[in-house]
Motif scaffolding. Structure first.
Motif, PDB file in Angstrom:
ATOM      1  N   GLN A 197       2.954   5.076  13.229  1.00 30.91           N
ATOM      2  CA  GLN A 197       1.567   5.465  13.407  1.00 30.91           C
ATOM      3  C   GLN A 197       1.358   5.831  14.865  1.00 30.91           C
ATOM      4  O   GLN A 197       1.973   5.228  15.749  1.00 30.91           O
ATOM      5  CB  GLN A 197       0.681   4.275  13.036  1.00 30.91           C
ATOM      6  N   GLU A 221      -3.343  -4.769   7.424  1.00 35.15           N
ATOM      7  CA  GLU A 221      -3.253  -4.019   6.168  1.00 35.15           C
ATOM      8  C   GLU A 221      -3.040  -2.531   6.440  1.00 35.15           C
ATOM      9  O   GLU A 221      -2.225  -1.877   5.789  1.00 35.15           O
ATOM     10  CB  GLU A 221      -4.518  -4.256   5.334  1.00 35.15           C
ATOM     11  N   GLU A 222      -3.734  -1.989   7.425  1.00 36.37           N
ATOM     12  CA  GLU A 222      -3.548  -0.576   7.788  1.00 36.37           C
ATOM     13  C   GLU A 222      -2.118  -0.305   8.237  1.00 36.37           C
ATOM     14  O   GLU A 222      -1.519   0.692   7.852  1.00 36.37           O
ATOM     15  CB  GLU A 222      -4.507  -0.181   8.916  1.00 36.37           C
ATOM     16  N   ARG A 223      -1.556  -1.185   9.059  1.00 36.31           N
ATOM     17  CA  ARG A 223      -0.193  -1.001   9.554  1.00 36.31           C
ATOM     18  C   ARG A 223       0.814  -1.141   8.414  1.00 36.31           C
ATOM     19  O   ARG A 223       1.811  -0.409   8.354  1.00 36.31           O
ATOM     20  CB  ARG A 223       0.132  -1.999  10.673  1.00 36.31           C
ATOM     21  N   LEU A 224       0.558  -2.045   7.484  1.00 37.98           N
ATOM     22  CA  LEU A 224       1.431  -2.205   6.328  1.00 37.98           C
ATOM     23  C   LEU A 224       1.414  -0.936   5.474  1.00 37.98           C
ATOM     24  O   LEU A 224       2.463  -0.461   5.024  1.00 37.98           O
ATOM     25  CB  LEU A 224       0.999  -3.414   5.499  1.00 37.98           C
ATOM     26  N   GLN A 225       0.247  -0.365   5.277  1.00 44.34           N
ATOM     27  CA  GLN A 225       0.152   0.880   4.506  1.00 44.34           C
ATOM     28  C   GLN A 225       0.851   2.034   5.214  1.00 44.34           C
ATOM     29  O   GLN A 225       1.513   2.856   4.571  1.00 44.34           O
ATOM     30  CB  GLN A 225      -1.315   1.233   4.224  1.00 44.34           C
ATOM     31  N   ALA A 226       0.709   2.113   6.529  1.00 39.81           N
ATOM     32  CA  ALA A 226       1.390   3.173   7.285  1.00 39.81           C
ATOM     33  C   ALA A 226       2.900   3.031   7.148  1.00 39.81           C
ATOM     34  O   ALA A 226       3.615   4.027   6.963  1.00 39.81           O
ATOM     35  CB  ALA A 226       0.978   3.120   8.759  1.00 39.81           C
ATOM     36  N   THR A 227       3.386   1.802   7.219  1.00 35.46           N
ATOM     37  CA  THR A 227       4.820   1.552   7.061  1.00 35.46           C
ATOM     38  C   THR A 227       5.267   1.933   5.660  1.00 35.46           C
ATOM     39  O   THR A 227       6.314   2.567   5.476  1.00 35.46           O
ATOM     40  CB  THR A 227       5.136   0.071   7.342  1.00 35.46           C
ATOM     41  N   ARG A 228       4.493   1.574   4.679  1.00 32.62           N
ATOM     42  CA  ARG A 228       4.797   1.918   3.280  1.00 32.62           C
ATOM     43  C   ARG A 228       4.919   3.426   3.111  1.00 32.62           C
ATOM     44  O   ARG A 228       5.865   3.926   2.487  1.00 32.62           O
ATOM     45  CB  ARG A 228       3.711   1.356   2.373  1.00 32.62           C
ATOM     46  N   LEU A 229       3.977   4.172   3.656  1.00 37.31           N
ATOM     47  CA  LEU A 229       4.012   5.633   3.534  1.00 37.31           C
ATOM     48  C   LEU A 229       5.238   6.217   4.226  1.00 37.31           C
ATOM     49  O   LEU A 229       5.856   7.161   3.726  1.00 37.31           O
ATOM     50  CB  LEU A 229       2.730   6.244   4.086  1.00 37.31           C
TER      51      LEU A 229
END
Length: 152
Positions: A73, A135-143
């Motif tokens: 990110q 949660e935002e950082r986890l989603q960015a990592t997931r993507l």
């Protein structure tokens, strides 16, 4: 003239925080400048602060031996950077490198941990807000992982 207290109180991340809690944040804050290429922190190092970015951009990177860093990110003005100061064992999970000259408020995590222990209402409010950042950082990592390992 804008005071640090007004700037923090007006920031969406701190919106609705009681004035007494904003005053505690201000007592742990420092205005900082960073040049491009500067690492604000590296994975594994002790985490003792977080940043409210005012100007510039900072890349959150995941590094692995033998590979180029993976940018998870890129954060800019208004973003909050760093939650590891809040969760034991207080070590950074990623690298953060300044992409372009950046101004930020640095908030001392050790200072805030002490204030959160003394005022559990403040601790709960900050934990709720940082849970959203996590949660935002986890989603960015997931993507990023989906993009990296997805089928062509």
């Amino acid at each position: 003239m804008e005071t640090l207290e007004r700037i923090l109180a007006a920031h969406p991340f701190f919106e609705g925080l009681e004035a007494r809690h904003v005053a505690l944040l201000v007592s742990c804050a420092t205005n900082m400048r960073f040049d491009a290429g500067t690492f604000l922190f590296r994975a594994g190092e002790e985490a003792n602060q977080f940043f409210l970015l005012r100007d510039g951009r900072v890349a959150l990177e995941l590094t692995a031996p033998g590979r180029e860093p993976l940018v998870l990110q890129t954060l800019g003005p208004g973003d909050i950077l760093g939650w590891s100061w809040l969760i034991p064992p207080y070590h950074w999970m990623f690298d953060a490198v300044v992409v372009e000259p950046t101004r930020a408020f640095s908030l001392d995590g050790k200072c805030l941990r002490g204030k959160c222990e003394a005022d559990h209402d403040l601790g709960y409010e900050l934990l709720k807000r940082f849970a959203h950042i996590m949660e935002e950082r986890l989603q960015a990592t997931r993507l990023q992982l989906l993009d990296l390992y997805g089928t062509p």
